[in-house]
Design an enzyme around this catalytic site. Structure first.
Site, mmCIF file in Angstrom:
data_model
loop_
_atom_site.group_PDB
_atom_site.id
_atom_site.type_symbol
_atom_site.label_atom_id
_atom_site.label_comp_id
_atom_site.label_asym_id
_atom_site.label_seq_id
_atom_site.Cartn_x
_atom_site.Cartn_y
_atom_site.Cartn_z
ATOM 1 N N CYS A 154 -31.033 7.352 -10.425
ATOM 2 C CA CYS A 154 -32.154 7.194 -9.498
ATOM 3 C C CYS A 154 -33.424 7.882 -9.995
ATOM 4 O O CYS A 154 -34.469 7.780 -9.367
ATOM 5 C CB CYS A 154 -31.774 7.745 -8.126
ATOM 6 S SG CYS A 154 -31.429 9.518 -8.145
ATOM 7 N N HIS A 209 0.823 -1.203 0.000
ATOM 8 C CA HIS A 209 0.000 0.000 0.000
ATOM 9 C C HIS A 209 0.860 1.257 0.000
ATOM 10 O O HIS A 209 0.480 2.258 -0.599
ATOM 11 C CB HIS A 209 -1.008 -0.004 1.158
ATOM 12 C CG HIS A 209 -0.415 0.082 2.518
ATOM 13 N ND1 HIS A 209 0.145 -1.000 3.139
ATOM 14 C CD2 HIS A 209 -0.299 1.121 3.378
ATOM 15 C CE1 HIS A 209 0.579 -0.635 4.335
ATOM 16 N NE2 HIS A 209 0.324 0.646 4.496
#
Length: 178
Positions: free
Chosen positions: A154, A71
């Site tokens: 939506c 990471h």
């Protein structure tokens, strides 16, 4: 060759990250991808890997990568970190400094510029908490693109749509030119 680390967040607009990868590669920008758990509900690691021609990272707990502190390496090898789509959840975690998965951990560990392209429902975008988080991120030096206005998945209408991939590419190129 300039390189970006693309974090693909968990929203319906994640499919536009695929086109963004294609455009970046065409513009001679290398792309490595981190796919969040939410993002994996909308696009697959295989799709991102095929388009970027790089392995896709999905977990902080990959033993091979993490024995090498993957990471940290991922957060440092790119010239720019790009978050597309930057969901309300990702923006909130970024603003609060939460590091509870690979994406948020490397956002906290990076020493590179960060560009976020928000995408969410109009009411989520307009919510005072989201606006506070965006102001915090901008104050921290993170570039947060304004979302586009239009029809949403939506069925509502207003600001919150992900900017088109060519507009995000232009912002990436501008950030890389600095």
């Amino acid at each position: 060759m300039k390189r970006i680390l693309l974090i693909v967040g968990g929203g319906i607009a994640a499919y536009k990250a695929c086109e963004l990868i294609r455009l970046c590669r065409k513009a001679d920008i290398g792309v490595r991808c981190v796919l969040t758990a939410g993002g994996a509900h909308f696009v697959t690691p295989m799709t991102l890997a095929a388009l970027s021609e790089q392995p896709v990272h999905t977990s902080l707990w990959d033993l091979k990568d993490e024995t090498e502190m993957g990471h940290i390496q991922l957060s440092r090898e790119a010239d720019l970190v790009v978050v597309v789509p930057a969901t309300a959840d990702l923006l909130a975690k970024m603003a609060a400094g939460i590091a509870d998965d690979l994406a948020t951990t490397l956002l906290l560990a990076t020493d590179k510029p960060v560009l976020a392209a928000p995408a969410m429902n109009v009411r989520m975008w307009q919510h005072p908490a989201t606006q506070r988080n965006v102001a915090t991120l901008r104050g921290d030096g993170i570039t947060v693109l304004p979302p586009e206005e239009g029809a949403m998945a939506c069925g509502e209408f207003g600001p919150g749509r992900l900017p088109e991939p060519d507009a995000i590419l232009a912002a990436i190129q501008h950030a890389l030119a600095r």
